[in-house]
Design an enzyme around this catalytic site. Structure first.
Site, PDB file in Angstrom:
ATOM      1  N   SER A  10      -0.829   4.163   0.330  1.00 31.32           N
ATOM      2  CA  SER A  10      -1.727   5.165   0.926  1.00 31.32           C
ATOM      3  C   SER A  10      -0.992   6.064   1.933  1.00 31.32           C
ATOM      4  O   SER A  10      -1.225   7.283   1.930  1.00 31.32           O
ATOM      5  CB  SER A  10      -2.922   4.483   1.593  1.00 31.32           C
ATOM      6  OG  SER A  10      -3.777   3.981   0.600  1.00 31.32           O
ATOM      7  N   GLY A  39      -3.843   0.251 -11.869  1.00 32.27           N
ATOM      8  CA  GLY A  39      -4.796   0.963 -11.015  1.00 32.27           C
ATOM      9  C   GLY A  39      -4.259   2.216 -10.350  1.00 32.27           C
ATOM     10  O   GLY A  39      -4.896   2.737  -9.429  1.00 32.27           O
ATOM     11  N   LYS A  87     -13.499  -4.750   2.917  1.00 29.51           N
ATOM     12  CA  LYS A  87     -14.389  -3.690   2.419  1.00 29.51           C
ATOM     13  C   LYS A  87     -15.864  -3.959   2.702  1.00 29.51           C
ATOM     14  O   LYS A  87     -16.654  -3.038   2.826  1.00 29.51           O
ATOM     15  CB  LYS A  87     -14.178  -3.479   0.913  1.00 29.51           C
ATOM     16  CG  LYS A  87     -12.853  -2.803   0.618  1.00 29.51           C
ATOM     17  CD  LYS A  87     -12.659  -2.497  -0.840  1.00 29.51           C
ATOM     18  CE  LYS A  87     -11.286  -1.855  -1.010  1.00 29.51           C
ATOM     19  NZ  LYS A  87     -11.057  -1.336  -2.340  1.00 29.51           N
ATOM     20  N   ASN A 103     -14.657   1.838   1.587  1.00 23.62           N
ATOM     21  CA  ASN A 103     -13.194   1.948   1.623  1.00 23.62           C
ATOM     22  C   ASN A 103     -12.713   3.149   2.442  1.00 23.62           C
ATOM     23  O   ASN A 103     -11.513   3.362   2.576  1.00 23.62           O
ATOM     24  CB  ASN A 103     -12.599   2.004   0.208  1.00 23.62           C
ATOM     25  CG  ASN A 103     -12.759   3.369  -0.407  1.00 23.62           C
ATOM     26  OD1 ASN A 103     -13.790   4.014  -0.249  1.00 23.62           O
ATOM     27  ND2 ASN A 103     -11.736   3.837  -1.087  1.00 23.62           N
ATOM     28  N   GLY A 107     -15.153  -6.775  -2.547  1.00 22.90           N
ATOM     29  CA  GLY A 107     -15.737  -5.443  -2.413  1.00 22.90           C
ATOM     30  C   GLY A 107     -15.501  -4.561  -3.621  1.00 22.90           C
ATOM     31  O   GLY A 107     -16.417  -3.885  -4.104  1.00 22.90           O
ATOM     32  N   VAL A 108     -14.284  -4.589  -4.156  1.00 23.41           N
ATOM     33  CA  VAL A 108     -13.992  -3.652  -5.235  1.00 23.41           C
ATOM     34  C   VAL A 108     -14.738  -4.018  -6.518  1.00 23.41           C
ATOM     35  O   VAL A 108     -15.062  -3.153  -7.327  1.00 23.41           O
ATOM     36  CB  VAL A 108     -12.460  -3.501  -5.428  1.00 23.41           C
ATOM     37  CG1 VAL A 108     -11.870  -4.597  -6.264  1.00 23.41           C
ATOM     38  CG2 VAL A 108     -12.136  -2.149  -6.044  1.00 23.41           C
ATOM     39  N   SER A 130       0.808  -1.231   0.000  1.00 29.03           N
ATOM     40  CA  SER A 130       0.000   0.000   0.000  1.00 29.03           C
ATOM     41  C   SER A 130       0.837   1.275   0.000  1.00 29.03           C
ATOM     42  O   SER A 130       1.742   1.438   0.810  1.00 29.03           O
ATOM     43  CB  SER A 130      -0.927   0.018   1.219  1.00 29.03           C
ATOM     44  OG  SER A 130      -1.618   1.265   1.243  1.00 29.03           O
ATOM     45  N   ARG A 174     -13.173 -17.216  -8.259  1.00 28.74           N
ATOM     46  CA  ARG A 174     -12.751 -18.545  -7.788  1.00 28.74           C
ATOM     47  C   ARG A 174     -13.871 -19.201  -6.974  1.00 28.74           C
ATOM     48  O   ARG A 174     -14.208 -20.357  -7.180  1.00 28.74           O
ATOM     49  CB  ARG A 174     -11.482 -18.383  -6.943  1.00 28.74           C
ATOM     50  CG  ARG A 174     -11.013 -19.642  -6.299  1.00 28.74           C
ATOM     51  CD  ARG A 174      -9.798 -19.387  -5.461  1.00 28.74           C
ATOM     52  NE  ARG A 174     -10.043 -18.417  -4.389  1.00 28.74           N
ATOM     53  CZ  ARG A 174      -9.135 -18.066  -3.492  1.00 28.74           C
ATOM     54  NH1 ARG A 174      -7.925 -18.561  -3.540  1.00 28.74           N
ATOM     55  NH2 ARG A 174      -9.443 -17.195  -2.548  1.00 28.74           N
ATOM     56  N   LYS A 233     -19.826 -16.356  -4.370  1.00 33.48           N
ATOM     57  CA  LYS A 233     -19.695 -14.901  -4.225  1.00 33.48           C
ATOM     58  C   LYS A 233     -20.077 -14.178  -5.516  1.00 33.48           C
ATOM     59  O   LYS A 233     -20.644 -13.093  -5.487  1.00 33.48           O
ATOM     60  CB  LYS A 233     -18.272 -14.533  -3.788  1.00 33.48           C
ATOM     61  CG  LYS A 233     -18.127 -14.626  -2.266  1.00 33.48           C
ATOM     62  CD  LYS A 233     -16.693 -14.583  -1.798  1.00 33.48           C
ATOM     63  CE  LYS A 233     -16.068 -13.209  -1.820  1.00 33.48           C
ATOM     64  NZ  LYS A 233     -14.643 -13.268  -1.379  1.00 33.48           N
TER      65      LYS A 233
HETATM   66  P1  ATR Z   1     -12.559  -7.192  -0.498  1.00 34.04           P
HETATM   67  O1  ATR Z   1     -13.995  -7.467  -0.157  1.00 34.04           O
HETATM   68  O2  ATR Z   1     -11.899  -6.279   0.510  1.00 34.04           O
HETATM   69  O3  ATR Z   1     -12.366  -6.705  -1.924  1.00 34.04           O
HETATM   70  P2  ATR Z   1     -12.040 -10.063  -0.877  1.00 34.04           P
HETATM   71  O4  ATR Z   1     -13.469 -10.395  -0.735  1.00 34.04           O
HETATM   72  O5  ATR Z   1     -11.069 -10.931  -0.152  1.00 34.04           O
HETATM   73  O6  ATR Z   1     -11.734  -8.574  -0.395  1.00 34.04           O
HETATM   74  O7  ATR Z   1     -11.657  -9.990  -2.428  1.00 34.04           O
HETATM   75  C1  ATR Z   1     -10.516 -10.506  -2.982  1.00 34.04           C
HETATM   76  C2  ATR Z   1     -10.818 -11.114  -4.354  1.00 34.04           C
HETATM   77  O8  ATR Z   1      -9.612 -11.742  -4.851  1.00 34.04           O
HETATM   78  C3  ATR Z   1     -11.870 -12.214  -4.297  1.00 34.04           C
HETATM   79  O9  ATR Z   1     -12.592 -12.201  -5.513  1.00 34.04           O
HETATM   80  C4  ATR Z   1     -11.020 -13.477  -4.171  1.00 34.04           C
HETATM   81  O10 ATR Z   1     -11.637 -14.679  -4.614  1.00 34.04           O
HETATM   82  P3  ATR Z   1     -12.479 -15.598  -3.571  1.00 34.04           P
HETATM   83  O11 ATR Z   1     -13.806 -14.936  -3.434  1.00 34.04           O
HETATM   84  O12 ATR Z   1     -12.545 -16.940  -4.222  1.00 34.04           O
HETATM   85  O13 ATR Z   1     -11.690 -15.614  -2.282  1.00 34.04           O
HETATM   86  C5  ATR Z   1      -9.884 -13.122  -5.105  1.00 34.04           C
HETATM   87  N1  ATR Z   1      -8.697 -13.967  -4.818  1.00 34.04           N
HETATM   88  C6  ATR Z   1      -7.831 -13.828  -3.803  1.00 34.04           C
HETATM   89  N2  ATR Z   1      -6.859 -14.790  -3.858  1.00 34.04           N
HETATM   90  C7  ATR Z   1      -7.155 -15.554  -4.962  1.00 34.04           C
HETATM   91  C8  ATR Z   1      -6.554 -16.700  -5.585  1.00 34.04           C
HETATM   92  N3  ATR Z   1      -5.430 -17.257  -5.068  1.00 34.04           N
HETATM   93  N4  ATR Z   1      -7.119 -17.204  -6.704  1.00 34.04           N
HETATM   94  C9  ATR Z   1      -8.243 -16.644  -7.235  1.00 34.04           C
HETATM   95  N5  ATR Z   1      -8.865 -15.557  -6.691  1.00 34.04           N
HETATM   96  C10 ATR Z   1      -8.336 -15.011  -5.582  1.00 34.04           C
END
Ligand code: ATR
Length: 276
Positions: free
Chosen positions: A18, A241, A67, A88, A133-134, A16, A155, A159
């Site tokens: 930020s 980004g 988030k 955020n 969240g994003v 980060s 994945r 969700k």
């Molecule tokens: P936030 O809500 O703060 O954005 P998050 O819900 O953890 O955080 O979002 C991270 C995203 O990256 C999710 O879509 C997550 O996929 P899962 O919902 O299956 O966890 C994705 N992500 C993180 N690590 C991953 C991995 N190794 N392979 C595929 N997707 C991954």
């Protein structure tokens, strides 16, 4: 004078920038404040929100993976945060309520959607990778722009399906079928944490991506993720980004300090230096 404290909660946070952004602006606008990384566990969110409530902290940013998880701890969520159910930025209002905002949508509109408008028609197909969240902010920013064809792949299928309940016009693609669907997409947006500095990366190769496709990564550190590098070599137009990051930060700063901070050359230089 009492020093104000701000920070960002998330995990991991080593990528980060930020603190760089906000501490630069605090100095520029002579605000006696400090912004730090607050790498916490899910179980610690409540403690952090308490600190805002009692003015030990004046505000926080929230990043992956909290988030959505932060929302039950807040008294109120506003505007784009209400539309996306993704927060955020957190502040304390004059009534003593802890308020959740979403400045990602603003960041996306100014940092990416504006660019898309000159490159791409509203009829084109857009694929969003990730359902955190994003992703909700990405869908909402595209929806406001008038984009009609949005697909999402994650994945964890559930969700993505949950997102579809909120935004029924979104098509869900199985994560396992990404390679065979990629050839129909005009814009691909990475809203997962895959590619983040020191983190996991995509297993997919996206071999059949259209030569005319645009690839946008919400990640800004590293400046070029492994996927961006790979696609650039194949002549695909890519964006990272960084602009979205700066614009969302500008909006957060203005919520907390009632000043719209300037994106000056010195700040850009400092950020680029940190990324190299
Ligand atoms: P936030 O809500 O703060 O954005 P998050 O819900 O953890 O955080 O979002 C991270 C995203 O990256 C999710 O879509 C997550 O996929 P899962 O919902 O299956 O966890 C994705 N992500 C993180 N690590 C991953 C991995 N190794 N392979 C595929 N997707 C991954």
């Amino acid at each position: 004078m009492i020093k104000k404290s701000f920070g960002i909660i998330g995990k991991p946070l080593s990528h980060s920038l930020s603190p760089t952004l906000h501490n630069y602006w605090f100095k520029k606008y002579k605000i006696f404040a400090d912004y730090s990384l607050l790498e916490i566990e899910l179980s610690e969110i409540g403690e952090i929100i308490k600190k805002i409530r009692c003015s030990e902290l004046q505000g926080i940013n929230v990043t992956v993976p909290y988030k959505q998880a932060v929302i039950p701890f807040l008294d109120l969520i506003l505007d784009d945060a209400k539309e996306t159910l993704s927060v955020n930025t957190v502040s304390l209002n004059e009534k003593g309520q802890v308020v959740g905002h979403n400045t990602d949508v603003y960041g996306l509109e100014y940092g990416f959607v504006n660019k898309l408008n000159s490159l791409n028609s509203e009829q084109d197909k857009i694929l969003i990778l990730g359902a955190g969240g994003v992703s909700l902010s990405v869908i909402y920013a595209l929806f406001k722009r008038g984009t009609k064809k949005i697909s999402i792949s994650n994945r964890t299928l559930k969700k993505a399906e949950d997102i579809r309940k909120k935004f029924p016009f979104v098509e869900v693609i199985n994560w396992e079928n990404l390679e065979t669907n990629i050839n129909s997409m005009d814009v691909i947006i990475n809203a997962t944490s895959l590619g983040l500095k020191n983190g996991d990366d995509f297993k997919q190769e996206f071999k059949d991506i259209k030569p005319s496709a645009i690839y946008y990564d919400i990640i800004y550190n590293p400046e070029n993720t492994a996927m961006i590098k790979k696609l650039k070599e194949r002549g695909i137009k890519t964006f990272n980004g960084l602009e979205m990051f700066i614009y969302q930060g500008q909006e957060s700063f203005s919520i907390w300090n009632k000043i719209i901070p300037e994106l000056d050359e010195e700040l850009k230089k400092i950020i680029f230096k940190k990324l190299r």
